[in-house]
Design a protein around this motif. Structure first.
Motif, PDB file in Angstrom:
ATOM      1  N   LYS A  73       9.058  54.351 -36.725  1.00  0.00           N
ATOM      2  CA  LYS A  73       8.775  53.848 -35.392  1.00  0.00           C
ATOM      3  C   LYS A  73       8.612  54.939 -34.348  1.00  0.00           C
ATOM      4  CE  LYS A  73       8.831  49.430 -35.920  1.00  0.00           C
ATOM      5  NZ  LYS A  73       7.757  48.593 -35.530  1.00  0.00           N
ATOM      6  N   ALA A  74       8.918  56.172 -34.629  1.00  0.00           N
ATOM      7  CA  ALA A  74       8.799  57.218 -33.621  1.00  0.00           C
ATOM      8  C   ALA A  74       8.165  58.445 -34.238  1.00  0.00           C
ATOM      9  CB  ALA A  74      10.167  57.577 -33.050  1.00  0.00           C
ATOM     10  N   SER A  75       7.404  59.146 -33.435  1.00  0.00           N
ATOM     11  CA  SER A  75       6.730  60.348 -33.916  1.00  0.00           C
ATOM     12  C   SER A  75       7.706  61.511 -33.949  1.00  0.00           C
ATOM     13  CB  SER A  75       5.563  60.682 -32.982  1.00  0.00           C
ATOM     14  OG  SER A  75       4.968  61.883 -33.371  1.00  0.00           O
ATOM     15  N   ASN A  76       7.588  62.385 -34.963  1.00  0.00           N
ATOM     16  CA  ASN A  76       8.457  63.549 -35.042  1.00  0.00           C
ATOM     17  C   ASN A  76       7.642  64.819 -34.848  1.00  0.00           C
ATOM     18  OD1 ASN A  76       7.026  63.515 -37.383  1.00  0.00           O
ATOM     19  ND2 ASN A  76       8.755  63.900 -38.742  1.00  0.00           N
ATOM     20  N   SER A  77       6.740  64.800 -33.872  1.00  0.00           N
ATOM     21  CA  SER A  77       5.897  65.960 -33.640  1.00  0.00           C
ATOM     22  C   SER A  77       6.024  66.415 -32.196  1.00  0.00           C
ATOM     23  CB  SER A  77       4.450  65.617 -33.968  1.00  0.00           C
ATOM     24  OG  SER A  77       4.026  64.539 -33.172  1.00  0.00           O
ATOM     25  N   GLU A  78       5.594  67.631 -31.978  1.00  0.00           N
ATOM     26  CA  GLU A  78       5.614  68.200 -30.641  1.00  0.00           C
ATOM     27  C   GLU A  78       4.188  68.543 -30.258  1.00  0.00           C
ATOM     28  OE1 GLU A  78       9.902  70.428 -31.196  1.00  0.00           O
ATOM     29  OE2 GLU A  78       8.120  71.593 -30.834  1.00  0.00           O
ATOM     30  N   PRO A  79       3.863  68.526 -28.952  1.00  0.00           N
ATOM     31  CA  PRO A  79       2.511  68.868 -28.544  1.00  0.00           C
ATOM     32  C   PRO A  79       2.148  70.265 -29.019  1.00  0.00           C
ATOM     33  CG  PRO A  79       3.702  67.876 -26.731  1.00  0.00           C
ATOM     34  CD  PRO A  79       4.690  68.111 -27.844  1.00  0.00           C
ATOM     35  N   GLY A  80       0.897  70.431 -29.353  1.00  0.00           N
ATOM     36  CA  GLY A  80       0.393  71.715 -29.807  1.00  0.00           C
ATOM     37  C   GLY A  80      -1.005  71.540 -30.331  1.00  0.00           C
ATOM     38  N   THR A  81      -1.482  72.523 -31.024  1.00  0.00           N
ATOM     39  CA  THR A  81      -2.804  72.427 -31.611  1.00  0.00           C
ATOM     40  C   THR A  81      -2.710  72.774 -33.074  1.00  0.00           C
ATOM     41  OG1 THR A  81      -3.275  74.709 -31.041  1.00  0.00           O
ATOM     42  CG2 THR A  81      -3.998  73.030 -29.474  1.00  0.00           C
ATOM     43  N   GLN A  82      -3.662  72.274 -33.819  1.00  0.00           N
ATOM     44  CA  GLN A  82      -3.682  72.565 -35.246  1.00  0.00           C
ATOM     45  C   GLN A  82      -4.151  74.000 -35.434  1.00  0.00           C
ATOM     46  OE1 GLN A  82      -5.622  69.692 -37.620  1.00  0.00           O
ATOM     47  NE2 GLN A  82      -5.778  71.030 -39.378  1.00  0.00           N
ATOM     48  N   THR A  83      -3.381  74.786 -36.181  1.00  0.00           N
ATOM     49  CA  THR A  83      -3.711  76.190 -36.356  1.00  0.00           C
ATOM     50  C   THR A  83      -4.311  76.483 -37.711  1.00  0.00           C
ATOM     51  OG1 THR A  83      -1.478  76.647 -37.127  1.00  0.00           O
ATOM     52  CG2 THR A  83      -1.911  76.953 -34.768  1.00  0.00           C
ATOM     53  N   GLY A  84      -4.291  75.570 -38.623  1.00  0.00           N
ATOM     54  CA  GLY A  84      -4.859  75.804 -39.944  1.00  0.00           C
ATOM     55  C   GLY A  84      -5.141  74.493 -40.635  1.00  0.00           C
ATOM     56  N   ALA A  85      -6.051  74.512 -41.574  1.00  0.00           N
ATOM     57  CA  ALA A  85      -6.456  73.289 -42.247  1.00  0.00           C
ATOM     58  C   ALA A  85      -5.329  72.679 -43.071  1.00  0.00           C
ATOM     59  CB  ALA A  85      -7.664  73.566 -43.134  1.00  0.00           C
ATOM     60  N   SER A  86      -4.347  73.474 -43.494  1.00  0.00           N
ATOM     61  CA  SER A  86      -3.287  72.947 -44.339  1.00  0.00           C
ATOM     62  C   SER A  86      -2.101  72.426 -43.546  1.00  0.00           C
ATOM     63  CB  SER A  86      -2.823  74.033 -45.319  1.00  0.00           C
ATOM     64  OG  SER A  86      -2.266  75.108 -44.600  1.00  0.00           O
ATOM     65  N   VAL A  87      -2.092  72.573 -42.243  1.00  0.00           N
ATOM     66  CA  VAL A  87      -0.990  72.106 -41.416  1.00  0.00           C
ATOM     67  C   VAL A  87      -1.213  70.632 -41.086  1.00  0.00           C
ATOM     68  CG1 VAL A  87       0.169  72.378 -39.194  1.00  0.00           C
ATOM     69  CG2 VAL A  87      -0.681  74.386 -40.406  1.00  0.00           C
ATOM     70  N   PRO A  88      -0.294  69.760 -41.500  1.00  0.00           N
ATOM     71  CA  PRO A  88      -0.469  68.342 -41.158  1.00  0.00           C
ATOM     72  C   PRO A  88      -0.504  68.169 -39.647  1.00  0.00           C
ATOM     73  CG  PRO A  88       1.303  68.626 -42.747  1.00  0.00           C
ATOM     74  CD  PRO A  88       0.918  69.993 -42.267  1.00  0.00           C
ATOM     75  N   LYS A  89      -1.272  67.213 -39.190  1.00  0.00           N
ATOM     76  CA  LYS A  89      -1.346  66.965 -37.760  1.00  0.00           C
ATOM     77  C   LYS A  89      -1.097  65.494 -37.477  1.00  0.00           C
ATOM     78  CE  LYS A  89      -6.200  65.955 -37.409  1.00  0.00           C
ATOM     79  NZ  LYS A  89      -7.448  66.257 -36.785  1.00  0.00           N
ATOM     80  N   THR A  90      -0.848  65.214 -36.225  1.00  0.00           N
ATOM     81  CA  THR A  90      -0.672  63.852 -35.760  1.00  0.00           C
ATOM     82  C   THR A  90      -1.732  63.577 -34.705  1.00  0.00           C
ATOM     83  OG1 THR A  90       1.703  63.865 -36.187  1.00  0.00           O
ATOM     84  CG2 THR A  90       0.899  62.224 -34.629  1.00  0.00           C
ATOM     85  N   VAL A  91      -2.447  62.472 -34.872  1.00  0.00           N
ATOM     86  CA  VAL A  91      -3.447  62.030 -33.913  1.00  0.00           C
ATOM     87  C   VAL A  91      -2.892  60.785 -33.238  1.00  0.00           C
ATOM     88  CG1 VAL A  91      -5.797  61.164 -33.616  1.00  0.00           C
ATOM     89  CG2 VAL A  91      -5.343  62.946 -35.298  1.00  0.00           C
ATOM     90  N   THR A  92      -3.003  60.723 -31.917  1.00  0.00           N
ATOM     91  CA  THR A  92      -2.485  59.584 -31.168  1.00  0.00           C
ATOM     92  C   THR A  92      -3.590  58.589 -30.859  1.00  0.00           C
ATOM     93  OG1 THR A  92      -0.774  60.946 -30.163  1.00  0.00           O
ATOM     94  CG2 THR A  92      -1.317  58.888 -29.029  1.00  0.00           C
ATOM     95  N   VAL A  93      -3.305  57.319 -31.135  1.00  0.00           N
ATOM     96  CA  VAL A  93      -4.182  56.208 -30.785  1.00  0.00           C
ATOM     97  C   VAL A  93      -3.390  55.337 -29.824  1.00  0.00           C
ATOM     98  CG1 VAL A  93      -5.358  54.143 -31.650  1.00  0.00           C
ATOM     99  CG2 VAL A  93      -5.414  56.262 -32.990  1.00  0.00           C
ATOM    100  N   THR A  94      -3.991  54.978 -28.702  1.00  0.00           N
ATOM    101  CA  THR A  94      -3.292  54.215 -27.669  1.00  0.00           C
ATOM    102  C   THR A  94      -3.781  52.771 -27.644  1.00  0.00           C
ATOM    103  OG1 THR A  94      -3.102  56.228 -26.357  1.00  0.00           O
ATOM    104  CG2 THR A  94      -2.725  54.152 -25.210  1.00  0.00           C
ATOM    105  N   TYR A  95      -2.830  51.836 -27.591  1.00  0.00           N
ATOM    106  CA  TYR A  95      -3.135  50.414 -27.460  1.00  0.00           C
ATOM    107  C   TYR A  95      -2.900  50.021 -26.010  1.00  0.00           C
ATOM    108  CZ  TYR A  95      -2.943  45.366 -28.094  1.00  0.00           C
ATOM    109  OH  TYR A  95      -3.172  44.012 -27.996  1.00  0.00           O
ATOM    110  N   ASP A  96      -3.931  49.455 -25.353  1.00  0.00           N
ATOM    111  CA  ASP A  96      -3.820  49.122 -23.932  1.00  0.00           C
ATOM    112  C   ASP A  96      -3.552  47.641 -23.672  1.00  0.00           C
ATOM    113  OD1 ASP A  96      -6.244  47.823 -24.342  1.00  0.00           O
ATOM    114  OD2 ASP A  96      -7.420  49.177 -23.083  1.00  0.00           O
TER     115      ASP A  96
END
Length: 172
Positions: A53-76
């Motif tokens: 239910k909660a994201s465990n990521s911090e703001p930043g940018t993806q630095t390499g193709a092998s680093v998992p990332k989180t994309v945010t989708v907003t429901y309005d």
């Protein structure tokens, strides 16, 4: 004398061409595999757990193709933005409810939610379900729902409470 100057010019051109060729071979090119049309990307600090239910990521940018990332989708309250995101296997999508309306993120097709893992809501939302993590929030809330995608393909989703609100996650 003219021959010496001509040879000097040719040598300089060859050296400059060699340097330019060497430099262009060592630049890194960016891949465009996972650029969402809009949305917020964050670099995951630890692997996300599917269906939390909660994201465990911090703001930043993806630095390499092998680093998992989180994309945010907003429901309005009536739609998801962006409605289509492109990610890689192992990346996470955080569905953020920015409205006061309930949100229940679920794999297509409404109302059975079978497209991601083949099981339906009655099976994968049961308390004793022991199969793979379903792409299904399994209940309405106004919180953030995160899901880490492990299956490549195009995965349609919807808000089970408002089935007209739909989107797609494209996983490479």
């Amino acid at each position: 004398m003219k021959t010496s100057i001509a040879l000097g010019i040719v040598a300089v051109v060859i050296i400059i061409g060699g340097i330019a060729l060497y430099s262009s071979g060592n630049t890194q090119s960016k891949t465009s595999y996972a650029t969402p049309t809009t949305g917020t990307e964050t670099q995951a600090t630890a692997p996300a757990t599917a269906g939390t239910k909660a994201s465990n990521s911090e703001p930043g940018t993806q630095t390499g193709a092998s680093v998992p990332k989180t994309v945010t989708v907003t429901y309005d309250g009536s739609s998801y933005s962006p409605s289509v995101v492109n990610i890689r296997t192992g990346d996470t999508v955080a569905f953020v409810d920015a409205s006061a309306n309930p949100m229940w993120v679920a794999s297509g097709v409404h109302p059975t939610h079978t497209l991601y893992d083949g099981s339906d809501t009655s099976a994968h939302c049961a308390a004793d379900y022991a199969g793979p993590a379903p792409f299904d929030e399994c209940g309405a809330s106004t919180a953030t729902y995160t899901f880490t995608f492990t299956e490549a393909g195009t995965h349609p989703y919807h808000n089970h409470v408002n089935a007209a609100a739909t989107g797609k996650v494209v996983v490479e």
